[in-house]
Scaffold this motif. Sequence first.
Motif, PDB file in Angstrom:
ATOM      1  N   ASP A  67      89.395  40.869  24.789  1.00  0.00           N
ATOM      2  CA  ASP A  67      88.897  41.706  23.846  1.00  0.00           C
ATOM      3  C   ASP A  67      87.814  41.010  22.980  1.00  0.00           C
ATOM      4  N   ALA A  68      88.039  39.914  22.547  1.00  0.00           N
ATOM      5  CA  ALA A  68      87.394  38.864  20.994  1.00  0.00           C
ATOM      6  C   ALA A  68      85.976  39.529  21.864  1.00  0.00           C
ATOM      7  N   LEU A  69      86.171  39.094  23.212  1.00  0.00           N
ATOM      8  CA  LEU A  69      84.223  38.903  23.593  1.00  0.00           C
ATOM      9  C   LEU A  69      83.388  39.639  23.717  1.00  0.00           C
ATOM     10  N   GLU A  70      84.668  41.333  24.161  1.00  0.00           N
ATOM     11  CA  GLU A  70      83.803  42.736  24.234  1.00  0.00           C
ATOM     12  C   GLU A  70      83.716  43.632  22.803  1.00  0.00           C
ATOM     13  N   ASP A  71      84.668  42.471  21.409  1.00  0.00           N
ATOM     14  CA  ASP A  71      84.654  43.122  20.505  1.00  0.00           C
ATOM     15  C   ASP A  71      82.778  42.149  19.873  1.00  0.00           C
ATOM     16  N   VAL A  76      81.404  40.873  29.790  1.00  0.00           N
ATOM     17  CA  VAL A  76      82.858  39.996  30.650  1.00  0.00           C
ATOM     18  C   VAL A  76      82.612  40.957  31.719  1.00  0.00           C
ATOM     19  N   THR A  77      83.237  40.476  32.882  1.00  0.00           N
ATOM     20  CA  THR A  77      84.240  41.134  33.417  1.00  0.00           C
ATOM     21  C   THR A  77      85.243  41.457  33.580  1.00  0.00           C
ATOM     22  N   PRO A  78      85.661  43.326  33.756  1.00  0.00           N
ATOM     23  CA  PRO A  78      86.773  43.777  34.086  1.00  0.00           C
ATOM     24  C   PRO A  78      87.587  42.743  34.575  1.00  0.00           C
ATOM     25  N   LEU A  79      88.700  42.359  33.836  1.00  0.00           N
ATOM     26  CA  LEU A  79      89.758  41.457  34.324  1.00  0.00           C
ATOM     27  C   LEU A  79      90.387  41.697  36.049  1.00  0.00           C
ATOM     28  N   GLY A  80      90.769  41.047  37.049  1.00  0.00           N
ATOM     29  CA  GLY A  80      90.868  41.569  38.365  1.00  0.00           C
ATOM     30  C   GLY A  80      90.003  42.357  38.597  1.00  0.00           C
TER      31      GLY A  80
END
Length: 183
Positions: A67-71, A76-80
């Motif tokens: 969330d912090a990086l997306e903000d 970022v790749t989606p988790l998983g």
Amino acid sequence: MIALALAAAAASPTPTVYAITRIGSDLAADQVVGVKRAGMMCMRNGVIRWSDLAAGHAMDQREAVQDALEDADIAVTPLGESAAADSKRVLRLRGVVRAASANLCARHWLGDSKALSGEIGVTIEWRAESRATATVERRHESVITRTIDAQHAAPAAALYRALLGDAARDLARWLSDPASAER
């Protein structure tokens, strides 16, 4: 015109995408990281172990970083999931808690552990590793401390999650800095 566009595309760097793979710890679960105090005078009432702070699911910790990086508009790749586009440079992002400290007080005379205030800190080493070679390409250390007043008192695990969020925002600032790519 097409030649100029191709030359510009070739000259521009490949965008980096981060895949958050792990938030780990060098600390043993039963390692004492601080002192718990209780009562109006905050008399010693036990110890705080790493497991008291790091309680929770590993996915929650990765989501806080994501969330912090997306903000901060960092790709970022989606988790998983792994990055599907071969045109992007994917770096695995790992965090390792190197140190933690806590000096917390439960102001209630029985020592209510759901309302802790005081000082808390964490040191997290971040590593961005090449997905292809597992070589560490970038490294950063976030040293975060907070003083929590009685008005913002919370359980130890919630205080740690707040520190992790602060560390992730520190990481995002560092990743956003073009000079950091050379470190």
